[in-house]
Design a protein around this motif. Sequence first.
Motif: not given
Length: 416
Positions: A207-213, A261-266, A353-357, A401-407
């Motif tokens: 499970q990846y927990r992703l955040s811009d902050t 930078g260690s994950t493919p996620f921006p 799995g992931l968690y973002y926004g 879904v649009r939040v993850i689409e944007g990611l």
Amino acid sequence: MDRRSLLRTSLAFGGLAGLGACATAPQVRGPVRNTTGLAIEDIPPSLAPIRAHPDRIFDVRTCIRPFRVKGPNLDTEQIGDALVVHNYGHGGSGWSLSWGSANVAVQKAMSVSPKRIAVIGCGIVGLTSAITAQRAGAQVTIYTREMFNRTRSVRANGSWTPDSRVCLAEQAGPKFGALWEQMARYSYKTYRYYMGLPGKPIDFSDQYRLSDTPIEQEHEELDPAKGTYGSTGKIQQNAEFGRYSDLIRDLTPRPEVLPEGSTPFPVKYAQRSETMFFNFGSYGHLLLSEFFGAGGKIEIREFHHPSELGALEEKVVINCPGYAAKDLWKDKYMIPVRGQTGWLIPQPEVKYGLYYGGVAMLSKSDGIMVMSLGRGPVKGDLAGVGDGYEVENRTEIEDAVRVIEGLYARMPTNPA
Ligand SMILES: Cc1cc2nc3c(=O)[nH]c(=O)nc-3n(C[C@H](O)[C@H](O)[C@H](O)COP(=O)(O)OP(=O)(O)OC[C@H]3O[C@@H](n4cnc5c(N)ncnc54)[C@H](O)[C@@H]3O)c2cc1C
């Protein structure tokens, strides 16, 4: 050399993260060179992107969690000449605690050595109670308004979340911690026996927990006047304070901070954990087969008053009606906590799995589960508290879904 030192000395192996990128399916590429300091075994693999587009939503399911402020009801009472053992009120933890809770209920039921036991309800709590009673030697009939695949249970997320909305710590009292730990450990051990089977009834996933902050520890209070959830509230155990989850810390790996930078996620901030989860289709099918294989019977029947249980042929009854106990048993401790899951068309190549926004996604065998948790004014575990409106809201899932689409659209390697 400890694990973290190994992280730093493993830079020479950078580039292995990109190995999976030669697969034919579109892949999100990991960094070609590892400059992050992650140990070779911890470098995130190449991850197939989730095709997060609203038109791929094929199902939306709305449900009420059977949240009980004092924790699950496992008390006994006499109705006519029937001994009734309650087993309901597991909040957001019913899948996770089911076997342990069933074990407690069946021990109480077997105290009068019945040959036959009735179980009310065929959700995950009723079904595991019925199988546990069979294993203890009883003949079991399940009486239920709905079959398993129509119950609220299959509208859940279905991950290992044994302390989610399970009680208000202050109302459940200090003794509940020990009971909770017993139920969680017993369940976890039982799930071990359902792993590695066809259809993967029980599986594990990153499970990846992703955040811009910066990712902060959440502290969720239901209502300062009433108390905090068991998942975040303090409990007293052997004169020490901690969270319920601290009691079973040895069962699951800790979340790991992944350097930028260690994950493919921006994103700037990322954590990874591993979670056990339940594939409803294969797991439910397996449990029903096990129940019928041991001679179990199911009768479709709706009860309108507790006194009807006293009229059953079976004189020992395990009562598992879930949220319906609020009205049927006039249980004033039950509070509805609305939740909703959306389902994207399955993608077997996605194994995480992931968690973002404020949006959670988890790839399961019967679809990619989508849940909106922190969107809108009410965040995280608090979302849906007191809300018994069990009607689908597809817009909420489309927005999620649009939040993850944007990611994914922000990914540098996105073919678009
Ligand atoms: C959005 C969401 C996400 C969730 N995610 C998770 C998770 O990740 N992990 C986790 O562990 N838990 C999760 N949960 C919680 C979990 O789904 C519940 O705790 C669990 O399903 C409760 O199961 P149950 O068998 O007690 O109730 P139910 O599934 O509601 O089953 C009740 C049974 O009783 C029967 N019944 C009710 N009333 C009557 C009556 N009057 N007469 C006859 N029969 C009756 C019903 O027909 C049904 O068969 C989630 C819940 C929601 C809403």
